[in-house]
Write an enzyme that holds these catalytic residues in place. Structure first.
Site, PDB file in Angstrom:
ATOM      1  N   HIS A 125       0.825  -1.213   0.000  1.00 59.83           N
ATOM      2  CA  HIS A 125       0.000   0.000   0.000  1.00 59.83           C
ATOM      3  C   HIS A 125       0.857   1.260   0.000  1.00 59.83           C
ATOM      4  O   HIS A 125       0.646   2.177  -0.795  1.00 59.83           O
ATOM      5  CB  HIS A 125      -0.915  -0.029   1.232  1.00 59.83           C
ATOM      6  CG  HIS A 125      -1.902   1.084   1.295  1.00 59.83           C
ATOM      7  ND1 HIS A 125      -3.264   0.889   1.184  1.00 59.83           N
ATOM      8  CD2 HIS A 125      -1.742   2.422   1.479  1.00 59.83           C
ATOM      9  CE1 HIS A 125      -3.889   2.059   1.282  1.00 59.83           C
ATOM     10  NE2 HIS A 125      -2.976   2.999   1.476  1.00 59.83           N
ATOM     11  N   GLU A 126       1.817   1.296   0.904  1.00 61.49           N
ATOM     12  CA  GLU A 126       2.646   2.495   1.022  1.00 61.49           C
ATOM     13  C   GLU A 126       3.563   2.676  -0.180  1.00 61.49           C
ATOM     14  O   GLU A 126       3.904   3.802  -0.548  1.00 61.49           O
ATOM     15  CB  GLU A 126       3.448   2.460   2.322  1.00 61.49           C
ATOM     16  CG  GLU A 126       2.611   2.282   3.586  1.00 61.49           C
ATOM     17  CD  GLU A 126       1.442   3.243   3.701  1.00 61.49           C
ATOM     18  OE1 GLU A 126       1.486   4.341   3.098  1.00 61.49           O
ATOM     19  OE2 GLU A 126       0.466   2.908   4.385  1.00 61.49           O
ATOM     20  N   HIS A 129       1.773   4.666  -2.744  1.00 63.18           N
ATOM     21  CA  HIS A 129       1.887   6.103  -2.448  1.00 63.18           C
ATOM     22  C   HIS A 129       3.258   6.636  -2.853  1.00 63.18           C
ATOM     23  O   HIS A 129       3.366   7.735  -3.413  1.00 63.18           O
ATOM     24  CB  HIS A 129       1.667   6.359  -0.955  1.00 63.18           C
ATOM     25  CG  HIS A 129       0.260   6.181  -0.500  1.00 63.18           C
ATOM     26  ND1 HIS A 129      -0.822   6.712  -1.159  1.00 63.18           N
ATOM     27  CD2 HIS A 129      -0.244   5.543   0.578  1.00 63.18           C
ATOM     28  CE1 HIS A 129      -1.940   6.405  -0.513  1.00 63.18           C
ATOM     29  NE2 HIS A 129      -1.608   5.697   0.546  1.00 63.18           N
TER      30      HIS A 129
END
Length: 226
Positions: A125-126, A129
């Site tokens: 997920h990160e 980003h």
């Protein structure tokens, strides 16, 4: 910093956190007895590091790390991902952090992450980003741009996979559940981000809805939703 959360209320989203988070997280090492109790133990740090090492072996994580280099932002995994203690008031278990000098990293909450699988999802997920920050030069103060990255991260990381949603008590067999899950988690992340102070649930949903279709369709660097 964008944050990752666990499978309960903590698990509903990821958020961008301010650079002051680093100071808040590290302040637990000062000398008072109360603060010493909040210092990460060697056991939780060692566990977090083991989970991190295992997560780096995940094919999706490995691919995303390589794509950071392709996009012009190469990183060394051990310099880029750190285990630290998260403040109790932070409803997160991981995050993508933009520091005051404009460098970035990913942090894992050594005192809150519970499993290797959870750590792998957080890291995926990160990294989405991080890729968005590198490729698109995201203005994280713009709620619609932030919402777009949250949509992509929820969609591409495995946050809304069948088994993950089943474990949360959701019914992933329902029609269009993946889309509904992505909308829900992106809105939660946006609303509860420390950089989105006082944002209502309705306003968060409006920001997500405004960009949802285009951002959901953007599956880069994958050819489709993994």
């Amino acid at each position: 910093l964008s944050h990752s959360a666990s499978s309960s209320q903590r698990g509903e989203g990821r958020q961008m956190l301010p650079s002051s988070f680093a100071a808040a997280a590290s302040s637990s090492s000062s000398s008072s007895s109360a603060e010493k109790k909040a210092t990460p133990t060697s056991e939780t740090l060692d566990r977090c590091r083991r989970y991190k090492e295992a997560a780096f072996k995940d094919k999706r994580v490995s691919f995303l790390m390589k794509m950071l280099a392709v996009y012009g932002c190469p990183v060394q995994q051990h310099d880029f991902v750190h285990c630290i203690e998260f403040p109790k008031e932070l409803k997160a278990n991981g995050g993508f952090r933009i520091k005051d000098d404009d460098t970035v990293d990913i942090v894992l909450g050594s005192n809150v992450i519970k499993s290797e699988k959870e750590t792998t999802r957080i890291l995926r997920h990160e990294l989405i980003h991080a890729l968005d920050h590198c490729k698109y030069d995201v203005d994280w103060s713009d709620p619609k741009q932030k919402a777009c990255s949250e949509i992509r991260a929820a969609s591409l990381s495995g946050d809304c996979d069948y088994i993950t949603e089943l474990a949360r008590g959701a019914n992933p067999s329902m029609s269009n559940h993946h889309k509904k899950c992505v909308r829900r988690r992106a809105a939660f992340s946006l609303r509860h981000s420390p950089t989105s102070a006082n944002m209502t649930q309705l306003k968060a949903e409006e920001h997500v809805d405004a960009v949802f279709e285009d951002c959901y369709k953007d599956t880069s660097p994958f050819g489709c939703i993994p």
